[in-house]
Structure formats: C-alpha cells, structure tokens
Motif scaffolding. Sequence first.
Motif, PDB file in Angstrom:
ATOM      1  N   HIS A  50       0.854  -1.195   0.000  1.00  0.00           N
ATOM      2  CA  HIS A  50       0.000   0.000   0.000  1.00  0.00           C
ATOM      3  C   HIS A  50       0.890   1.245   0.000  1.00  0.00           C
ATOM      4  O   HIS A  50       1.652   1.456   0.957  1.00  0.00           O
ATOM      5  CB  HIS A  50      -0.896  -0.032   1.248  1.00  0.00           C
ATOM      6  N   ALA A  51       0.787   2.028  -1.080  1.00  0.00           N
ATOM      7  CA  ALA A  51       1.704   3.160  -1.268  1.00  0.00           C
ATOM      8  C   ALA A  51       1.772   4.088  -0.053  1.00  0.00           C
ATOM      9  O   ALA A  51       2.861   4.433   0.419  1.00  0.00           O
ATOM     10  CB  ALA A  51       1.303   3.936  -2.509  1.00  0.00           C
ATOM     11  N   THR A  52       0.619   4.499   0.450  1.00  0.00           N
ATOM     12  CA  THR A  52       0.614   5.473   1.539  1.00  0.00           C
ATOM     13  C   THR A  52       0.923   4.827   2.888  1.00  0.00           C
ATOM     14  O   THR A  52       1.717   5.347   3.670  1.00  0.00           O
ATOM     15  CB  THR A  52      -0.746   6.193   1.610  1.00  0.00           C
ATOM     16  N   LEU A  53       0.297   3.676   3.128  1.00  0.00           N
ATOM     17  CA  LEU A  53       0.518   3.025   4.430  1.00  0.00           C
ATOM     18  C   LEU A  53       1.954   2.534   4.575  1.00  0.00           C
ATOM     19  O   LEU A  53       2.479   2.457   5.687  1.00  0.00           O
ATOM     20  CB  LEU A  53      -0.471   1.869   4.623  1.00  0.00           C
ATOM     21  N   SER A  54       2.594   2.224   3.444  1.00  0.00           N
ATOM     22  CA  SER A  54       3.996   1.803   3.537  1.00  0.00           C
ATOM     23  C   SER A  54       4.850   2.967   4.046  1.00  0.00           C
ATOM     24  O   SER A  54       5.792   2.762   4.813  1.00  0.00           O
ATOM     25  CB  SER A  54       4.517   1.297   2.191  1.00  0.00           C
ATOM     26  N   ILE A  55       4.493   4.187   3.665  1.00  0.00           N
ATOM     27  CA  ILE A  55       5.226   5.369   4.153  1.00  0.00           C
ATOM     28  C   ILE A  55       5.008   5.503   5.662  1.00  0.00           C
ATOM     29  O   ILE A  55       5.938   5.715   6.431  1.00  0.00           O
ATOM     30  CB  ILE A  55       4.759   6.642   3.419  1.00  0.00           C
ATOM     31  N   LYS A  56       3.754   5.322   6.063  1.00  0.00           N
ATOM     32  CA  LYS A  56       3.415   5.403   7.492  1.00  0.00           C
ATOM     33  C   LYS A  56       4.189   4.343   8.287  1.00  0.00           C
ATOM     34  O   LYS A  56       4.747   4.632   9.346  1.00  0.00           O
ATOM     35  CB  LYS A  56       1.897   5.165   7.627  1.00  0.00           C
TER      36      LYS A  56
END
Lengths: 230, 85
Positions: free
Chosen positions: A112-118
């Motif tokens: 998951h693009a965004t959750l991976s950042i989180k």
Amino acid sequence: MTDRRVRTNAPLGTLAAVLSAFLFVLSWRSKVVGLERAEGHLQEIRSAGGERRLLFYYLIEDAIPLLVLVRQARIRLGLDFASVCGNTWMGRVVSAVLMRLGRRTLSFRFEHATLSIKDVKALVREPAPLTISADGRGPYGHVHPDLRRLVEGRDAIAVPISVCAARSLRLCGSRRVAVPWPGGRIAIAVGAPVAAAVGDEPVSTEALEAGLRAARAAAKRLLVGSEPRE
Amino acid sequence: MKTQESVDPTDVVVRALATELKASEEEIRAARSLKTDLNMDSIAAVNVAFMIEDEYDVEIDIDENDKFDSVEAIVAIVRRVLEAR
C-alpha cells in the motif's frame, strides 16, 4: 498512541496456535549451537553501538529455524527486539506466532503506497532493535536494495544473523521455506556489524550481502564442528 | 527557527523534496508523480515528512487515503495537520 501490531482474527489465531504447537515439536530436544558466542557477540555490538539503533537482518529461509531458536533461547538473546512482518498472509501468521511467544511485532504494509510510508516512518523511529528478513520481498537469497535505505533512514548499525538447521525439509523445493528436522541441531551466527552512512560512505547492498554470506558460512561451520560422534 | 504557520507550506514542501530527491525546485514543481518522475521511495517520503515536521514542529500523521505523491497532495496533508494543531 496507535498500536501498530498486526491484529489477529480468529482463524489466524487458531492457525498461530497450531503453528506454535508445531514449533514446540520442532524445537523439542533440538540442540542450539553457537548460542553462547552469539550472546557475547550481541552484547559487544550493543556496547560498541552506544546510542546507535540496531537492525538485525536474515534470509527468509532462516525464518522458521529462527522461530525455533526464539522458542528455545527464550530470553537469552534479549526481549527488546521488535520483529518486522510483512502484511502478507504468511507475515501475519508469523506475527501471530511471535506474539504468542511474547515478542513484539511491527507491520510493514509494503503493498500500500501510503501506508507503507506510514509504516516505514514507524520503523525508522522505532528505538528498539529491529529484526527483518532481507529478502522477504524477493529476489530470494539476496539483500533487497530497500534494506540499505532502511539502514540509512534509521542511522542504524545493521547486523547480519544466520540460523541454519543441520537437517531441514525444503517445502516444494522452495528457497523460502526450510523446516528444521525435529530434535536436530540448529546453529546461530551473528555476523560483523555494517554501519550506516558515515561521512560520504553510505552503506552498500553489497556490504550487507557480504555480511550475510559470512554469517551464513559461520553458522554452517558451527554445524560441521558440532556433529555428534558416531 | 521554526517556520510560522502563516508561511505557505508549498515552499517548505518543495524545498524539502528538492533536498531529499536532489532535484531542482523547478523539477519538483513540474513532477506529476514524485514516485514515477523522480523515483521517490518510501524512505525518501519519510525523510521529507521528517523535514517538514522539524520545520513546523508538528507530527505528520499520514492517513490511509492520503496520496503522498505530489507537491499538492503533500501540501494538503501539511495544511490539514497545521489546521488541526
């Protein structure tokens, strides 16, 4: 504060219970070789590292022998480690098993693009030493280039570890899953630390991979040196 | 010195991205997707978030529905965080 642990659901919990029992069978009467040396080496690394964060990395084929070792060694290698588990089905199961063993896990939702950042943000900030598979996302047997970035992001000291079983069952010829033979010998070797960027010399994937190869060779040597007498 | 909330966050975001991605501010502003056009990976994104956090002394809490892939999207997140403060 958000609880970042992978949450378990009922089927996952049941499967984790079954796997934990299986782990008990695997570890029953198995002998761990090199544990004392690994303990000493870990202590040295912790002392020398000072405030630097630690990141222990291993190959995914060592994951099950490592779980057996964690079960066998219990608190001897320390309880403050946080294990990074991918958000895959297998990652969740391993996470659930580790939690049953009283270990803390952190989820990495790399798909998951965004959750991976989180999640990466949480991994970078995590003060406890992390353990992570170096090739969990493939190519198997090689250090993923993103590991180097994580080491740099954490300003960490990366420490290769290898846990090998004298005899193991390869599931479907897989390079990923090696199940140790019950009652067999399992060797652990902690490799030389690889420090993150110092000045203009960033840590390289090659250095991380070389460290892992050396740790693996050391673990294999321990197994050869501890063969039972006829 | 911490940046005042009244300062347009776009400049702060562009500057952080330019530093982390080693690109010019023009390239950053022109990029449609930071991931595709400038190879921003998750570690780079986290470093950018840390720079913005240091600048404004806030915590950037990324929501599941956020897109952290363009200047506009990141600015929107920063504005939301600043407003919630």
